[in-house]
Design an enzyme around this catalytic site. Structure first.
Site, mmCIF file in Angstrom:
data_model
loop_
_atom_site.group_PDB
_atom_site.id
_atom_site.type_symbol
_atom_site.label_atom_id
_atom_site.label_comp_id
_atom_site.label_asym_id
_atom_site.label_seq_id
_atom_site.Cartn_x
_atom_site.Cartn_y
_atom_site.Cartn_z
ATOM 1 N N ALA A 56 37.869 48.206 -8.473
ATOM 2 C CA ALA A 56 36.642 47.606 -8.994
ATOM 3 C C ALA A 56 36.851 47.158 -10.433
ATOM 4 C CB ALA A 56 35.503 48.608 -8.904
ATOM 5 N N ARG A 67 41.872 47.472 -15.911
ATOM 6 C CA ARG A 67 40.640 48.145 -16.336
ATOM 7 C C ARG A 67 40.999 48.997 -17.543
ATOM 8 N NH1 ARG A 67 38.763 52.246 -11.951
ATOM 9 N NH2 ARG A 67 38.336 50.466 -10.615
ATOM 10 N N ASN A 99 37.646 42.652 3.077
ATOM 11 C CA ASN A 99 36.349 43.095 2.568
ATOM 12 C C ASN A 99 36.221 42.628 1.124
ATOM 13 O OD1 ASN A 99 34.133 44.686 1.581
ATOM 14 N ND2 ASN A 99 34.366 45.895 3.446
ATOM 15 N N ARG A 108 0.807 -1.224 0.000
ATOM 16 C CA ARG A 108 0.000 0.000 0.000
ATOM 17 C C ARG A 108 0.838 1.270 0.000
ATOM 18 N NH1 ARG A 108 -3.560 -0.772 4.974
ATOM 19 N NH2 ARG A 108 -4.091 1.403 4.605
ATOM 20 N N TYR A 139 30.937 34.727 -5.350
ATOM 21 C CA TYR A 139 31.250 33.303 -5.284
ATOM 22 C C TYR A 139 32.672 33.137 -4.770
ATOM 23 C CZ TYR A 139 32.584 28.595 -6.342
ATOM 24 O OH TYR A 139 33.067 27.312 -6.206
ATOM 25 N N ASN A 164 1.407 1.671 7.070
ATOM 26 C CA ASN A 164 1.024 0.842 5.930
ATOM 27 C C ASN A 164 0.806 1.662 4.675
ATOM 28 O OD1 ASN A 164 0.768 -1.827 7.250
ATOM 29 N ND2 ASN A 164 -0.744 -0.725 8.470
#
Ligand code: UD1
Ligand code: CA
Length: 450
Positions: free
Chosen positions: A418, A435, A372, A13, A361, A222
């Site tokens: 950055a 950059r 930081n 069942r 990530y 059951n």
């Protein structure tokens, strides 16, 4: 003492390819609950009677203290216990348990075993609706005379509300002889273990009964619906246990513990959290709503905000993690680390007072103290074939939208501008930036529609 666990049933069942007794309840196979409870009673022999799907059951549970009796074909509970006889110690009591009745408590079983001294004992309960169960038939003096199965019972016997839970304690010396005398001349053409009750009475042995403190202890599984019902019972018991030890649960009906959760004092857990495997929460840890923690250790004073996912990770004291953070296997955070939304950390150690507050990530990295990590930082740890490590030393500042192409090291106190794509080590203390030079074109005009 011997313990026999009956687990040869097919569980049709359940409508599932997984053998019934391997279905998880609170993160642990049904029969594993029974085995663990049995172990708490320190039996001399512990035997599982298995049948259909049995190889999977054996493979999932095998342990040096278990013996395995194959029941094939399946001819009833009496026949099942007979298969276990060769594996039992000839003396003392034999306790029969069901592999699909997972919540029976050791304390209840101890009472049953005591009740069996000098004879045998049956665990019984009174049910408002005894339909389907074997009924306990007593003589005018109130002594147990026999057990009659539903299908063999007269209308008068069917009115009896005291039922056989199936759990019994039997004198092992007598058991072989009794089981050999069982007949399948009954409504189900089965060898009923319950018929040994009449034999004990005939032999002049006392047959006593004991009852569990809670009816849920003897509920069997059951169907998927019954499994879900028992899951709620088990979760409620776990939640109550946590609260008794001082954890504050926003709602004891909205926590799921599928494994072992240990909490220090003054832990607060909001609604919708799932804990899997072994999880330890230190003192005053706060877990926000809808978090999933699996095999994790969280240090004291740490706050895990809503919708955070943590697996195989260690978090130190006084961290702020989330909302929407993901700590994957091998993440190790020291104290006072901040990890914000949409930050994923894998196989990386982050030292004290460092922060990665948004969108990053960090994989296969060693991050120093007071670092930081700006928004959009990615450790490019995988070159398509191999993984490489990134090392970020103490006091470094990683500007936003930076890619660290591993293997690479950022020196102590270095700043990355950055947008940097770092492919060579950044020297300590200085500014490294990669950059394109910014230019503004004087006199430039937007195109216009012709
Ligand atoms: C049995 C009892 C009944 C009791 C009920 C409680 C007998 C004859 N009847 O009913 O008095 O009220 O349990 O639930 O004992 N099993 C085997 N091999 C078999 C048959 C069963 O291992 O050949 C195992 C099942 O996996 C299960 C347990 O024994 O764990 C009980 O089997 P089940 O068919 O559910 O019980 P009933 O015979 O209906
Ligand atoms: Ca049954």
């Amino acid at each position: 003492m011997n313990i026999v666990i009956l687990a040869a049933g097919q569980g049709k069942r359940m409508n599932s390819d997984l053998p019934k007794v391997l279905h998880p309840l609170a993160g642990k196979a049904l029969v594993r609950h029974v085995i663990d409870t049995a172990r708490a009673l320190s039996p001399r022999r512990l035997c599982v009677v298995y049948g259909h799907g049995g190889d999977a059951v054996r493979a999932a549970l095998d342990a040096p203290d278990l013996s395995w009796a194959l029941q094939e074909p399946r001819l009833g509970t009496g026949h099942a216990v007979r298969q276990a006889l060769p594996f039992l110690d000839g003396l003392g009591t034999t306790l029969v348990l069901y592999g699909d009745v997972p919540l029976i408590r050791a304390e209840t079983l101890r009472e049953l075993i005591d009740a069996a001294s000098g004879g045998m004992a049956v665990l019984t309960v009174e049910l408002a609706d005894p339909q389907g169960y074997g009924r306990i038939v007593r003589d005018p003096a109130g002594r147990v005379a026999r057990i009659v199965e539903q299908n063999d019972a007269s209308a008068g016997e069917r009115a009896i509300r005291e039922i056989n839970t199936g759990i019994m304690a039997l004198p092992t010396e007598r058991l072989g002889e009794w089981l050999n005398r069982l007949s399948s001349d009954n409504a189900q053409r089965e060898y009923y273990l319950t018929d040994v009750v009449g034999m004990a009475v005939d032999a002049g042995l006392p047959v006593r009964t004991a009852s569990p403190a809670h009816t849920w202890e003897v509920l069997g599984v059951n169907s998927q619906a019954q499994l879900a019902e028992l899951e709620r019972v088990a979760q409620r018991a776990i939640a109550e246990n946590l609260m008794e030890r001082g954890a504050r649960l926003a709602d004891p009906a909205r926590i799921d513990v599928r494994g072992e959760l240990r909490c220090g004092r003054d832990v607060c857990i909001d609604v919708g959290c799932v804990f899997e495997g072994r999880v330890e929460l230190g003192e005053a840890v706060e877990i926000g709503p809808n978090c999933v923690l699996k095999n994790a250790r969280i240090g004291p004073g740490t706050r895990i905000e809503a919708f955070t996912h943590i697996e195989d990770a260690v978090v130190g004291a006084d961290n702020r993690i989330g909302p929407f953070a993901r700590l994957r296997p091998g993440a190790e955070l020291a104290e006072d680390v901040h990890v914000g939304n949409f930050v994923e950390i894998k196989k990386s150690a982050i030292a004290a007072h460092s922060k990665a507050n948004h969108l990053a990530y960090i994989g296969d990295a060693t991050v120093g103290r007071r670092v930081n990590i700006g928004a959009g930082t990615i450790t490019c740890n995988y070159d398509g074939a191999n993984k490489h490590r990134t090392i970020i030393e103490d006091d470094a500042f990683i500007g936003s939208d930076t890619q660290l192409v591993a293997p690479v090291t950022v020196g102590r106190g270095a700043t990355l501008g950055a947008g940097t794509t770092l492919t060579k080590d950044a020297p300590p203390g200085g500014l490294t930036v990669s950059r394109a030079k910014q230019a503004s074109i004087p006199g430039w005009k937007r195109p216009e529609k012709e």
